[in-house]
Design a protein around this motif. Structure first.
Motif, PDB file in Angstrom:
ATOM      1  N   THR A  18      45.867  35.743  34.834  1.00  0.00           N
ATOM      2  CA  THR A  18      45.052  34.796  34.050  1.00  0.00           C
ATOM      3  C   THR A  18      43.880  35.523  33.394  1.00  0.00           C
ATOM      4  O   THR A  18      43.604  35.352  32.205  1.00  0.00           O
ATOM      5  CB  THR A  18      44.503  33.664  34.969  1.00  0.00           C
ATOM      6  OG1 THR A  18      45.561  33.187  35.769  1.00  0.00           O
ATOM      7  CG2 THR A  18      43.907  32.534  34.179  1.00  0.00           C
ATOM      8  N   TRP A  19      43.230  36.356  34.198  1.00  0.00           N
ATOM      9  CA  TRP A  19      42.062  37.115  33.697  1.00  0.00           C
ATOM     10  C   TRP A  19      42.501  38.038  32.556  1.00  0.00           C
ATOM     11  O   TRP A  19      41.865  38.089  31.506  1.00  0.00           O
ATOM     12  CB  TRP A  19      41.446  37.910  34.853  1.00  0.00           C
ATOM     13  CG  TRP A  19      40.168  38.625  34.517  1.00  0.00           C
ATOM     14  CD1 TRP A  19      39.399  38.442  33.394  1.00  0.00           C
ATOM     15  CD2 TRP A  19      39.496  39.617  35.292  1.00  0.00           C
ATOM     16  NE1 TRP A  19      38.298  39.267  33.442  1.00  0.00           N
ATOM     17  CE2 TRP A  19      38.321  39.997  34.582  1.00  0.00           C
ATOM     18  CE3 TRP A  19      39.750  40.224  36.526  1.00  0.00           C
ATOM     19  CZ2 TRP A  19      37.430  40.948  35.072  1.00  0.00           C
ATOM     20  CZ3 TRP A  19      38.859  41.171  37.009  1.00  0.00           C
ATOM     21  CH2 TRP A  19      37.717  41.526  36.293  1.00  0.00           C
ATOM     22  N   LEU A  22      43.336  35.991  29.408  1.00  0.00           N
ATOM     23  CA  LEU A  22      42.115  35.497  28.746  1.00  0.00           C
ATOM     24  C   LEU A  22      41.326  36.639  28.110  1.00  0.00           C
ATOM     25  O   LEU A  22      40.677  36.470  27.085  1.00  0.00           O
ATOM     26  CB  LEU A  22      41.230  34.752  29.754  1.00  0.00           C
ATOM     27  CG  LEU A  22      41.725  33.380  30.195  1.00  0.00           C
ATOM     28  CD1 LEU A  22      40.893  32.843  31.347  1.00  0.00           C
ATOM     29  CD2 LEU A  22      41.675  32.384  29.037  1.00  0.00           C
ATOM     30  N   TRP A  27      36.526  36.741  22.867  1.00  0.00           N
ATOM     31  CA  TRP A  27      35.519  35.708  23.158  1.00  0.00           C
ATOM     32  C   TRP A  27      34.168  36.026  22.515  1.00  0.00           C
ATOM     33  O   TRP A  27      33.434  35.123  22.132  1.00  0.00           O
ATOM     34  CB  TRP A  27      35.328  35.567  24.680  1.00  0.00           C
ATOM     35  CG  TRP A  27      36.554  35.103  25.372  1.00  0.00           C
ATOM     36  CD1 TRP A  27      37.360  35.831  26.202  1.00  0.00           C
ATOM     37  CD2 TRP A  27      37.178  33.805  25.290  1.00  0.00           C
ATOM     38  NE1 TRP A  27      38.426  35.082  26.631  1.00  0.00           N
ATOM     39  CE2 TRP A  27      38.339  33.827  26.090  1.00  0.00           C
ATOM     40  CE3 TRP A  27      36.869  32.623  24.608  1.00  0.00           C
ATOM     41  CZ2 TRP A  27      39.184  32.731  26.230  1.00  0.00           C
ATOM     42  CZ3 TRP A  27      37.707  31.531  24.756  1.00  0.00           C
ATOM     43  CH2 TRP A  27      38.845  31.594  25.552  1.00  0.00           C
TER      44      TRP A  27
ATOM     45  N   SER B  99      35.846  36.262  30.010  1.00  0.00           N
ATOM     46  CA  SER B  99      37.182  35.873  30.461  1.00  0.00           C
ATOM     47  C   SER B  99      37.219  35.705  31.983  1.00  0.00           C
ATOM     48  O   SER B  99      37.935  34.851  32.495  1.00  0.00           O
ATOM     49  CB  SER B  99      38.247  36.862  29.982  1.00  0.00           C
ATOM     50  OG  SER B  99      37.864  38.158  30.227  1.00  0.00           O
ATOM     51  N   TYR B 100      36.408  36.495  32.705  1.00  0.00           N
ATOM     52  CA  TYR B 100      36.357  36.337  34.166  1.00  0.00           C
ATOM     53  C   TYR B 100      35.767  34.969  34.529  1.00  0.00           C
ATOM     54  O   TYR B 100      36.299  34.255  35.378  1.00  0.00           O
ATOM     55  CB  TYR B 100      35.525  37.455  34.812  1.00  0.00           C
ATOM     56  CG  TYR B 100      35.523  37.361  36.325  1.00  0.00           C
ATOM     57  CD1 TYR B 100      36.559  37.908  37.071  1.00  0.00           C
ATOM     58  CD2 TYR B 100      34.515  36.681  37.004  1.00  0.00           C
ATOM     59  CE1 TYR B 100      36.591  37.787  38.453  1.00  0.00           C
ATOM     60  CE2 TYR B 100      34.532  36.552  38.383  1.00  0.00           C
ATOM     61  CZ  TYR B 100      35.565  37.106  39.100  1.00  0.00           C
ATOM     62  OH  TYR B 100      35.596  36.965  40.476  1.00  0.00           O
ATOM     63  N   LEU B 102      35.737  32.304  32.725  1.00  0.00           N
ATOM     64  CA  LEU B 102      36.696  31.247  32.375  1.00  0.00           C
ATOM     65  C   LEU B 102      37.814  31.182  33.412  1.00  0.00           C
ATOM     66  O   LEU B 102      38.272  30.093  33.775  1.00  0.00           O
ATOM     67  CB  LEU B 102      37.272  31.490  30.975  1.00  0.00           C
ATOM     68  CG  LEU B 102      36.285  31.270  29.819  1.00  0.00           C
ATOM     69  CD1 LEU B 102      36.909  31.688  28.500  1.00  0.00           C
ATOM     70  CD2 LEU B 102      35.846  29.809  29.739  1.00  0.00           C
ATOM     71  N   THR B 103      38.243  32.349  33.907  1.00  0.00           N
ATOM     72  CA  THR B 103      39.298  32.378  34.932  1.00  0.00           C
ATOM     73  C   THR B 103      38.828  31.660  36.192  1.00  0.00           C
ATOM     74  O   THR B 103      39.550  30.804  36.722  1.00  0.00           O
ATOM     75  CB  THR B 103      39.681  33.842  35.278  1.00  0.00           C
ATOM     76  OG1 THR B 103      39.992  34.528  34.080  1.00  0.00           O
ATOM     77  CG2 THR B 103      40.857  33.900  36.224  1.00  0.00           C
TER      78      THR B 103
END
Lengths: 266, 143
Positions: A18-19, A22, A27, B99-100, B102-103
């Motif tokens: 997942t990490w 993403l 971002w 991203s971390y 959000l995870t």
């Protein structure tokens, strides 16, 4: 037990997958992080310069500024730094001081030039401040000591004058933490070597001023707010040891002497 | 991920309420402990200690509520200290950091939904067993 371990491993894999997935999304661009930071820095820099410009008198003589410009040009050119982004201002003040403001404002006081014995010493201090800019130390220091929220509110016009003055004083008269100062010294030495300027002169400048220890005149801001100058000069000497240094002066002796005379208001 | 199973015996109304409370406790603790992730673990652990002499059904669910928080606690702790280092040290906001966060947000939401669902079902006396954490609880909690 084996089933449990496999299940735990599966959780770890799902988490990292997942990490990783993403992380493939930009971002920083989506949330405009870099743009917002850059805009805040631009507004802050302009804000501080306006404040300084109102209270201090700037030396705008082409004779003087062009000589320092030629020093800056060499340092920037040889180190692939965009010279145009550095906004250099020379202020008429006895204090031996130079500092960087947000948005690449480089402020030098005439007292500093007066204290330098040669162009390499002045280049050392200029390189040190450029290193703070290049390593983004200015915003890091402000963010850490004042807080990003206060900075953003200041750029939005909500900050009170007292806070603005206090933060400007923080930038102009206090050192960065030991690690940042050390990083700026070593980077400055590298800048100088690439620009064929003697970094030993910068170390000598620090050493000479450190010998004023206990007897530092109030005006020698740059050194009284940068403690452990002797230790810093030793570190620079160690860093440049065994390195081939080409020395190629920028200003002639006459030009340097006339610069010193032009900024001497005592 | 979550299965409902027959328990060894039919829990009483009082047991179902206590078992359900252990999830509510962890739910409240997650919300209160978000700024400092260790708080939710401490709160659930205290509740677990208070009920470790309770009936098997209550003990089992208190244990599952506790162990199910361990992974989220680890994830949240890393996120917490990463944020602290951005605020107070030289660390900067990066794509990897966003991203971390959000995870862990996704994992926390899943944990939150699962906890609410389990609290509701357990209150009805239904035995809810989580994937991995249920088996781990079976290993720790003996009848």
């Amino acid at each position: 037990m084996k089933k449990l371990l496999l299940q735990f491993l599966a959780i770890l894999i799902i988490f990292y997958a997942t990490w990783f997935a993403l992380n493939s999304i930009d971002w920083m661009h989506i949330f405009n992080v870099e743009q917002t930071t850059k805009k805040t820095e631009e507004k802050l820099g302009d804000f501080y310069w306006d404040l300084l410009n109102k209270t201090e008198s700037e030396i705008q003589s082409v004779e003087v500024v062009s000589k320092i410009d030629s020093l800056l040009d060499r340092i920037c050119l040889k180190n692939n730094i965009d010279r145009n982004k550095i906004k250099f201002h020379l202020l008429k003040k006895d204090e031996v001081n130079a500092y960087a403001l947000p948005n690449n404002y480089l402020i030098v006081y005439s007292g500093l030039i007066d204290e330098c014995e040669n162009e390499a010493e002045l280049c050392g201090v200029l390189s040190h401040e450029i290193a703070h800019m290049e390593k983004h130390h200015v915003m890091k220091k402000l963010g850490k000591e004042v807080g990003l929220a206060v900075l953003i509110s200041m750029t939005a016009g909500n900050g009170n004058a007292e806070v603005a003055k206090r933060t400007l004083k923080l930038l102009s008269s206090t050192a960065y933490d030991r690690n940042l100062e050390s990083e700026a010294d070593i980077t400055a030495a590298d800048f100088l070597m690439k620009a064929n300027i003697d970094p030993e002169a910068f170390a000598n400048f620090l050493f000479r001023l450190s010998k004023l220890n206990g007897n530092i005149p109030k005006e020698v801001f740059w050194i009284s707010t940068h403690p452990d100058s002797e230790e810093r000069s030793v570190k620079i000497i160690q860093h440049i040891k065994d390195k081939v240094i080409h020395k190629d002066s920028i200003l002639s002796i006459e030009q340097w002497n006339s610069l010193k005379q032009e900024v001497n208001f005592k | 991920m979550i299965t409902t199973q027959e328990f060894q015996y039919l829990p009483s109304e009082h047991e179902a309420e206590k078992a359900s409370n252990s999830y509510l406790m962890s739910l409240l603790a997650i919300i209160a402990g978000l700024p400092l992730p260790i708080i939710n673990l401490i709160a659930t652990f205290v509740f677990y200690l208070g009920n470790r002499k309770g009936s098997y059904f209550v003990r089992w669910h208190c244990t599952q509520a506790l162990v199910s928080q361990l992974t989220v606690l680890l994830m949240n702790s890393v996120g917490f200290w990463w944020t602290i280092s951005i605020i107070f040290s030289d660390e900067v906001i990066s794509g990897r950091y966003i991203s971390y966060i959000l995870t862990i947000l996704i994992f926390n939401i899943i944990d939150l939904i699962a906890t609410i669902y389990t609290a509701i079902e357990t209150r009805k006396g239904i035995h809810v067993k989580w994937w991995f954490y249920g088996d781990l609880t079976n290993l720790i909690c003996k009848s």
